[in-house]
Design an enzyme around this catalytic site. Structure first.
Site, PDB file in Angstrom:
ATOM      1  N   THR A  76     -62.658 -16.862 -40.018  1.00  0.00           N
ATOM      2  CA  THR A  76     -61.532 -16.156 -39.415  1.00  0.00           C
ATOM      3  C   THR A  76     -61.868 -14.673 -39.329  1.00  0.00           C
ATOM      4  O   THR A  76     -62.375 -14.089 -40.287  1.00  0.00           O
ATOM      5  CB  THR A  76     -60.254 -16.346 -40.254  1.00  0.00           C
ATOM      6  N   HIS A 135     -63.115 -13.877 -24.158  1.00  0.00           N
ATOM      7  CA  HIS A 135     -62.827 -15.098 -24.896  1.00  0.00           C
ATOM      8  C   HIS A 135     -61.709 -15.878 -24.220  1.00  0.00           C
ATOM      9  O   HIS A 135     -61.063 -15.389 -23.296  1.00  0.00           O
ATOM     10  CB  HIS A 135     -62.422 -14.783 -26.346  1.00  0.00           C
ATOM     11  N   LYS A 139     -57.553 -16.941 -28.339  1.00  0.00           N
ATOM     12  CA  LYS A 139     -58.147 -16.025 -29.308  1.00  0.00           C
ATOM     13  C   LYS A 139     -57.099 -15.007 -29.728  1.00  0.00           C
ATOM     14  O   LYS A 139     -56.531 -14.300 -28.908  1.00  0.00           O
ATOM     15  CB  LYS A 139     -59.341 -15.315 -28.672  1.00  0.00           C
TER      16      LYS A 139
END
Length: 240
Positions: A76, A135, A139
């Protein structure tokens, strides 16, 4: 090796498949729907926990795993301020902790290329530099942890850059990062040096989640049975 998956979304499913292909067992799968099952007893069934959730939950999840005596790999991003606490908890509990902004083997090699290029550009002030990342729309953090890592590496070697900024630069000491969110894009990172004469670009483009998943499993294999704080450089035996 027995693995606990903390976070069982698309990355968790990819990690499960890669882990099974490498002969490992998933003994615990934690989602928001069964968070109550993340007990010390259940965690202790695992040799290593792999955490891929969200920035708001990561530190508490990592702390809970380490306090249960389970070494933890965390993918993460967006919770950098919590890293020192997690690292201290690993030392305190005699476990191992490995966090990476990106577990892809290709990206970690890309990091090394980025550092080399930045060092070569330190004495070339005619070149401006920028970082761009794209992305998928799910995201949660922007810029990505990978983009921040790239920017921090550049600033370490490129002494004229003092801070990164998201969007337009404030002054010549700023390093701009552009973050884009587009459907079905797994991750593209680009570093560009540009002058009036020419442009130099280095780019990494992910084609599937398997690269990230394999790297996370390799990291779990590496820290199993170890104590301390590690990085993907340790896993990949990168000496720089």
């Amino acid at each position: 090796m027995n693995i606990a998956l903390i976070g069982y979304g698309k990355m968790g499913h990819a990690i499960e498949r890669i882990a099974a292909e490498r002969g490992h067992n998933i003994v615990l799968r934690i989602t928001t729907a069964n968070k109550q099952d993340m007990t010390p007893a259940n965690l202790r069934q695992a040799d290593v926990a792999i955490e891929f959730t969200n920035p708001g939950a990561a530190l508490a999840n990592v702390r809970q795993c380490l306090e249960a005596g389970v070494s933890t790999v965390c993918g993460t991003t967006g919770w950098n301020e919590g890293f020192p606490e997690a690292e201290a908890k690993a030392i305190e509990t005699g476990t191992a902790f490995l966090q990476a902004s990106n577990f892809s083997i290709g990206v970690n090699i890309f990091f090394e290329v980025n550092k080399l290029l930045a060092s070569l550009m330190n004495n070339q002030p005619e070149y401006s530099v920028s970082v761009e990342e794209t992305h998928h729309t799910q995201k949660k953090d922007a810029p990505s942890g990978t983009a921040i890592t790239l920017a921090e590496q550049i600033m370490y070697y490129l002494k004229r850059k003092k801070q990164w900024v998201l969007g337009a630069i404030k002054d010549d000491s700023s390093l701009p990062i552009s973050a884009h969110r587009i459907e079905n894009v797994l991750g593209t990172h680009k570093v560009t040096y540009s002058s009036t004469i020419d442009t130099i670009e280095i780019t990494h483009t992910a084609h599937s989640r398997d690269g990230f998943a394999k790297g996370a499993v390799l990291a779990a294999e590496f820290i199993s049975g170890k104590h301390g704080v590690f990085s993907m450089k340790d896993v990949l035996k990168i000496n720089s």
